[in-house]
Write a protein that holds these residues in place. Structure first.
Motif, PDB file in Angstrom:
ATOM      1  N   SER A  99       0.849  -1.190   0.000  1.00  0.00           N
ATOM      2  CA  SER A  99       0.000   0.000   0.000  1.00  0.00           C
ATOM      3  C   SER A  99       0.883   1.237   0.000  1.00  0.00           C
ATOM      4  O   SER A  99       0.804   2.076  -0.870  1.00  0.00           O
ATOM      5  CB  SER A  99      -0.943  -0.022   1.203  1.00  0.00           C
ATOM      6  OG  SER A  99      -1.982  -0.953   0.972  1.00  0.00           O
ATOM      7  N   SER A 173       0.452   3.294   5.808  1.00  0.00           N
ATOM      8  CA  SER A 173      -0.896   3.370   5.262  1.00  0.00           C
ATOM      9  C   SER A 173      -1.883   2.727   6.213  1.00  0.00           C
ATOM     10  O   SER A 173      -1.576   1.740   6.883  1.00  0.00           O
ATOM     11  CB  SER A 173      -0.949   2.623   3.927  1.00  0.00           C
ATOM     12  OG  SER A 173      -0.579   1.275   4.123  1.00  0.00           O
ATOM     13  N   TYR A 185      -2.238   3.399  19.562  1.00  0.00           N
ATOM     14  CA  TYR A 185      -2.148   3.625  21.005  1.00  0.00           C
ATOM     15  C   TYR A 185      -3.306   4.390  21.624  1.00  0.00           C
ATOM     16  O   TYR A 185      -3.216   4.838  22.752  1.00  0.00           O
ATOM     17  CB  TYR A 185      -0.794   4.280  21.299  1.00  0.00           C
ATOM     18  CG  TYR A 185       0.315   3.391  20.764  1.00  0.00           C
ATOM     19  CD1 TYR A 185       0.749   2.293  21.487  1.00  0.00           C
ATOM     20  CD2 TYR A 185       0.835   3.583  19.480  1.00  0.00           C
ATOM     21  CE1 TYR A 185       1.705   1.426  20.977  1.00  0.00           C
ATOM     22  CE2 TYR A 185       1.798   2.723  18.963  1.00  0.00           C
ATOM     23  CZ  TYR A 185       2.218   1.643  19.703  1.00  0.00           C
ATOM     24  OH  TYR A 185       3.141   0.785  19.185  1.00  0.00           O
TER      25      TYR A 185
HETATM   26  C1  FAD Z   1      10.327   3.409  14.436  1.00  0.00           C
HETATM   27  C2  FAD Z   1       9.205   2.514  14.025  1.00  0.00           C
HETATM   28  C3  FAD Z   1       8.091   2.398  14.827  1.00  0.00           C
HETATM   29  C4  FAD Z   1       7.034   1.585  14.413  1.00  0.00           C
HETATM   30  N1  FAD Z   1       5.932   1.519  15.222  1.00  0.00           N
HETATM   31  C5  FAD Z   1       4.875   0.751  14.828  1.00  0.00           C
HETATM   32  C6  FAD Z   1       3.707   0.699  15.615  1.00  0.00           C
HETATM   33  O1  FAD Z   1       3.573   1.383  16.605  1.00  0.00           O
HETATM   34  N2  FAD Z   1       2.694  -0.111  15.221  1.00  0.00           N
HETATM   35  C7  FAD Z   1       2.782  -0.838  14.080  1.00  0.00           C
HETATM   36  O2  FAD Z   1       1.818  -1.544  13.757  1.00  0.00           O
HETATM   37  N3  FAD Z   1       3.876  -0.806  13.318  1.00  0.00           N
HETATM   38  C8  FAD Z   1       4.936  -0.031  13.652  1.00  0.00           C
HETATM   39  N4  FAD Z   1       6.039   0.009  12.856  1.00  0.00           N
HETATM   40  C9  FAD Z   1       6.100  -0.857  11.663  1.00  0.00           C
HETATM   41  C10 FAD Z   1       5.616  -0.213  10.348  1.00  0.00           C
HETATM   42  O3  FAD Z   1       6.340   0.960  10.088  1.00  0.00           O
HETATM   43  C11 FAD Z   1       4.135   0.145  10.333  1.00  0.00           C
HETATM   44  O4  FAD Z   1       3.350  -0.964  10.672  1.00  0.00           O
HETATM   45  C12 FAD Z   1       3.665   0.639   8.962  1.00  0.00           C
HETATM   46  O5  FAD Z   1       2.410   1.246   9.086  1.00  0.00           O
HETATM   47  C13 FAD Z   1       3.562  -0.496   7.935  1.00  0.00           C
HETATM   48  O6  FAD Z   1       3.811  -0.008   6.654  1.00  0.00           O
HETATM   49  P1  FAD Z   1       2.669   0.405   5.622  1.00  0.00           P
HETATM   50  O7  FAD Z   1       1.531   0.916   6.378  1.00  0.00           O
HETATM   51  O8  FAD Z   1       3.287   1.315   4.617  1.00  0.00           O
HETATM   52  O9  FAD Z   1       2.224  -0.956   5.019  1.00  0.00           O
HETATM   53  P2  FAD Z   1       2.705  -1.672   3.699  1.00  0.00           P
HETATM   54  O10 FAD Z   1       4.176  -1.818   3.725  1.00  0.00           O
HETATM   55  O11 FAD Z   1       2.115  -0.990   2.531  1.00  0.00           O
HETATM   56  O12 FAD Z   1       1.977  -3.048   3.915  1.00  0.00           O
HETATM   57  C14 FAD Z   1       2.414  -4.021   4.813  1.00  0.00           C
HETATM   58  C15 FAD Z   1       2.260  -5.392   4.158  1.00  0.00           C
HETATM   59  O13 FAD Z   1       0.895  -5.714   4.024  1.00  0.00           O
HETATM   60  C16 FAD Z   1       0.620  -6.292   2.744  1.00  0.00           C
HETATM   61  N5  FAD Z   1      -0.274  -5.374   2.016  1.00  0.00           N
HETATM   62  C17 FAD Z   1      -0.213  -4.036   2.045  1.00  0.00           C
HETATM   63  N6  FAD Z   1      -1.178  -3.503   1.306  1.00  0.00           N
HETATM   64  C18 FAD Z   1      -1.867  -4.525   0.776  1.00  0.00           C
HETATM   65  C19 FAD Z   1      -3.023  -4.596  -0.056  1.00  0.00           C
HETATM   66  N7  FAD Z   1      -3.641  -3.499  -0.460  1.00  0.00           N
HETATM   67  N8  FAD Z   1      -3.483  -5.817  -0.420  1.00  0.00           N
HETATM   68  C20 FAD Z   1      -2.879  -6.931   0.029  1.00  0.00           C
HETATM   69  N9  FAD Z   1      -1.791  -6.913   0.844  1.00  0.00           N
HETATM   70  C21 FAD Z   1      -1.300  -5.715   1.218  1.00  0.00           C
HETATM   71  C22 FAD Z   1       1.937  -6.444   2.038  1.00  0.00           C
HETATM   72  O14 FAD Z   1       2.422  -7.743   2.215  1.00  0.00           O
HETATM   73  C23 FAD Z   1       2.834  -5.459   2.752  1.00  0.00           C
HETATM   74  O15 FAD Z   1       4.148  -5.881   2.786  1.00  0.00           O
HETATM   75  C24 FAD Z   1       7.118   0.833  13.227  1.00  0.00           C
HETATM   76  C25 FAD Z   1       8.249   0.965  12.427  1.00  0.00           C
HETATM   77  C26 FAD Z   1       9.277   1.811  12.810  1.00  0.00           C
HETATM   78  C27 FAD Z   1      10.458   1.978  11.906  1.00  0.00           C
END
Ligand code: FAD
Ligand code: FAD
Lengths: 553, 553
Positions: A99, A173, A185
């Protein structure tokens, strides 16, 4: 080094020749428009959080060219996504949907199978389709970040009425984070539990040559069913949503999310605990308070070292020795910070009008003070740039980036997470903390654990920060992670989520009754994606075409 | 007539001769023990709630012998269930699993396909496997009723510490009610959302000749994973639980459930509203209060007639005319009851210590009084046998049976439900109430609607009470139900759950994008149950062997 030419060349997916692959890409280009397909044949560039790559993990745990895409495609509509699925089935080319691709600590934007074509859904499909101020819901496309949703709510003048729930970093996202079952949180922190309704493109091509797109819950109603799509998650018949989280069964193109009504007031609080050994009794105190909602949000109980590292200075500012940073050094440096010398810091928030908060806060204060040496830090004494206020923003639904700072602990700062789940019990906390400490010690790594207390369980989140360019250190990090996963499994604990590189191992620990769960997941995979084109290997699920052929790590 | 000999004889399932069927039954008998298989070749006996039949619906909407079992089998263990599945696959005999079979209003214990062999899971598999007083969870087998769970908690001296959540009647099973996504009336009323962990026997036989049983969530962990099975619902990888609710994909043999901590006080309240037209403005007042949890439980907003009928007297006590009972008559009789003359009654509960309740109750009181003619009924004025106290018990987790009384409205009282979902909006309430009223009028039936307000949606529950022996009346009831379903669908509303007889019709309204959802459900069904032996037709899902062969109703 920020950008380097590809050493291994264009990562053509296995099973297809480079020429055939390039022909297929041209076909996709002419179908979607030349701007909407890019070949990844030039360089690896890690960028940084705000300009992260979508071809690979900006924080690689392996060689950057291991988990890497051959091309990226940018659909602009559900029809485009269907077309991409048809194309992939025709050419048997693996797809990997993201996403936003900021899944840092869990693989970033990287695909599991080298040479997959990444579908970057977020780039063009990033509309907020609805914000419903009556029902406190919204409907979003994959590219909507927590920041974007928050901003739009403010722009519409609804900021005083409703909150979003955001993870520690706001650049991810809503869709991707929720599908990976991420957490935030506020009291709406369990994102999966708070979503309502998916639109899913399935990965197979039907007998009629068409690709199916369906809506879950009330969204499946023929006429105007959308009025309840975000109000009621279940619909009629099987509640199908769950199988699209942490899986590779479908591509989500729309998702509904509930929004939290302004609780009428909020107040962050912070307590410090002096001794490492306070962990167990404190967790015992937390459990009943959390289950009865006196403690109302997913609190973070953090180790002192994380409180230090989140200040954003490199480790070398504090210590130059090898091996884990010694406790006395950590304590010494904490002395001059807002928390003072301590082993653990609890960050929480109370919600509601002042007198309602007062009721809960006084119970919490009494209970926490049963631990000798417990100190409440008065927020009024804390400067505006203190990390506490970042937690305050996050727990009240305002996206933030402060949390990124602890990545600076190492040069070329990268990180990977170990995230086991346990009951909220002192004994469990000690066992998990103990094994993490032992394994970090063996590999000479700094341990920065945080216990994130859900409702009846806690996630221990151990983030290992490493130098993304140091192959030797990365080997130690991987070894440490793998050992911790095995140790935890032997004690009966499993991870709630994991890094791409560790998915097979973690999935392998969920092996009750001769791997019955994975056999079930495989049955679903084969039924829904017979050609095995969608995110092969994600969460340990391999399609038939890949299964038992040496892809597992 | 309470018991009648079978007119149509032993209901042998289609596609097998009577002789072959009897041989198969003997085979099952010798495998499980002669006492654990009974043939349904003698009579139909409806019994009553406490001694309900497990072969058919005690409140039949059609002829009693339409939805009826050929035999009932009583497994004593998961191994027995696997054996039954193998047997059914061998002989291609349809199975229909029930936990207790008190799914009244939705088909009772009846199978959808005449002649199915009913698996009565609850009779022998009825252990409470765990009550965890630290985590506020339990693990139960299918035969555990809300009554049994409540009693056991009291017996262990935990009654002051934890509550269960019960539907209006306590004689159903925790497992069956939850799988049908039933609701109760404490803040833990969304049973599906409150469960954690399933153990499922799959309906197919593998290549190895074995039947698979798997555990969802943390229950899939190999060693001791059970410590978190009831604490954390998701586990790792796809969250599979949902597809086993309202479906025919598996047989659930264990389920985890969360329990509610004693909130430290509770207080029921009741308001009456004078005019039919108060409905819309009242619903508008309820929505924000409910979403912000000032109104904390699934409240019931009931029509005056239901308040009258729940006293348990036959309709003839009040009125002898045909057609719906006229409003003035209802109002006249209500005058001498505790609520007094009114159109609507709101039953709610506030939780927590007195000063916390006071905060919420005063907001509610102010808001409700914006409706002219609104009256708060002081509970202190109500006698102990007033229905209000039944709602009080239920909303504080004590199972009850009072609700059964409105079934006495008709001789041989039976009922079937129309249960559409809508946003919590005045306009929606009016539209749904309006169409129900029109259709009841056309068929000359009394209308007893109750709006059950969830969190962001409400279920309108219209229970039609009829004489179970009056075929003419039953035809009118069916016509009324079918018309309401169609009317609602045309306006964009769908049902959350439905009667066996109406499942095809309701499933047919969830037809977005050329029935994409049902096509998806069919794909799952064919993958998981290739021989189509498990509950064919349930929730409109027909296995390949039955599909498009005239089974749909
Ligand atoms: C310092 C730090 C703190 C963080 N704190 C948190 C936290 O508090 N809570 C937390 O949850 N995470 C945390 N994270 C982890 C991460 O950064 C987040 O979860 C982030 O929101 C995930 O990336 P994204 O939303 O861009 O998802 P994406 O990278 O877009 O998606 C994650 C995965 O889901 C699948 N996916 C995504 N979109 C689709 C779709 N449309 N259809 C099918 N499959 C899909 C894919 O396999 C993808 O790899 C942290 C990371 C860091 C570096
Ligand atoms: C007066 C009255 C009031 C009511 N009020 C409520 C209410 O407030 N809330 C509410 O939810 N309902 C209510 N009902 C409806 C119904 O009585 C309850 O929902 C009841 O709990 C369901 O019956 P049961 O628990 O015995 O489930 P069962 O009949 O055992 O199961 C229901 C269905 O689920 C499936 N199933 C059951 N067990 C399994 C299994 N182990 N594996 C796979 N599939 C299985 C079967 O298809 C079965 O038909 C009411 C009924 C009446 C008569």
């Amino acid at each position: 080094p920020d950008a380097a030419p590809l050493r291994r060349g264009l990562p053509v997916p296995q099973g297809i020749s480079k020429t055939a692959f390039l022909v297929a890409i041209e076909e996709l280009r002419s179908a979607l428009g030349p701007d909407h397909v890019t070949l990844n044949d030039k360089e690896v560039k890690n960028g940084w959080y705000m300009e992260h790559p979508n071809t690979h993990d900006m924080m690689p745990l392996f060689d950057s060219e291991e988990f890497i895409a051959s091309a990226v495609v940018y659909p602009g509509s559900v029809e485009d996504v269907k077309l991409i699925v048809k194309w992939a089935n025709k050419h048997l080319i693996p797809l990997f949907p993201i996403s936003i691709g900021r899944n840092l600590g869990y693989g970033g934007s990287a695909p599991r199978v080298r040479g997959s074509v990444t579908i970057d859904l977020g780039r063009r499909m990033n509309r907020i389709l609805e914000i419903n101020a009556d029902d406190f819901t919204c409907l979003v496309e994959p590219g909507v970040t927590f920041y974007a949703l928050h901003e739009e709510i403010q722009k519409r003048g609804l900021g005083d009425k409703m909150w979003i729930d955001t993870p520690d970093l706001g650049g991810g996202s809503v869709v991707g984070n929720t599908l990976d079952r991420g957490v935030g949180y506020t009291p709406y922190g369990d994102h999966w539990a708070c979503h309502s309704g998916l639109e899913v493109v399935l990965p197979s091509v039907g007998d009629d040559g068409d690709v199916s797109v369906f809506r879950t819950g009330m969204g499946a109603l023929g006429v105007g069913g959308e009025n309840t799509w975000q109000c009621f998650p279940y619909g009629f018949g099987p509640y199908n949503d769950g199988i699209f989280s942490q899986s590779n069964f479908g591509i989500v193109t729309k998702m509904g999310m509930t929004l939290m009504p302004n609780p009428g007031g909020f107040e962050s609080f912070m307590y410090t605990f002096a001794n490492e050994s306070d962990l167990a009794p404190l967790i015992e105190i937390i459990r009943p308070l959390r289950i009865s909602n006196i403690l109302e949000n997913v609190a973070q109980l953090r180790h002192g070292l994380q409180t230090l590292s989140v200040k954003g200075h490199p480790r070398t500012n504090y210590y130059n020795g090898s091996g884990p940073m010694p406790d006395p050094i950590i304590r010494q440096h904490l002395r001059s910070t807002a928390t003072g010398e301590c082993a653990w810091v609890y960050y929480g928030m109370s919600y509601g009008p002042a007198h309602i908060r007062g009721h809960k806060l006084s119970i919490i204060d009494n209970e926490f003070h049963r631990i000798p040496g417990c100190k409440r830090i008065d927020p009024a004494t804390l400067p505006a740039d203190e990390y506490f206020w970042s937690r305050d923003r996050i727990a009240s639904g305002t996206p933030d980036l402060e949390e990124l700072k602890w990545v600076n602990w190492m040069p070329n700062g990268a990180h990977a997470a170990f995230s086991p789940v346990s009951p909220i019990k002192g004994a469990d906390a000690e066992k998990l903390y103990g094994l993490a400490k032992r394994r970090h010690g063996e590999q000479g790594l700094d341990l920065m654990p945080a216990f994130c207390v859900g409702l009846r369980e806690m996630h221990l989140i151990v983030e290992i920060v490493y130098d993304g360019t140091d192959m030797g250190m990365k080997k130690r990090v991987e070894k440490c992670l793998r050992d911790m996963i095995d140790d935890a499994a032997a004690l009966g604990y499993g991870e709630y989520r994991t890094h791409l590189a560790l998915m097979d191992q973690v999935a392998g620990t969920y092996n009750w009754n001769d791997n019955a769960l994975m056999k079930f997941n495989n049955t679903l995979k084969d039924a829904l994606d017979p050609n095995g084109i969608l995110a092969p290997g994600r969460c340990g699920i391999w399609p038939k075409r890949y299964r038992n052929r040496g892809w597992e790590l």
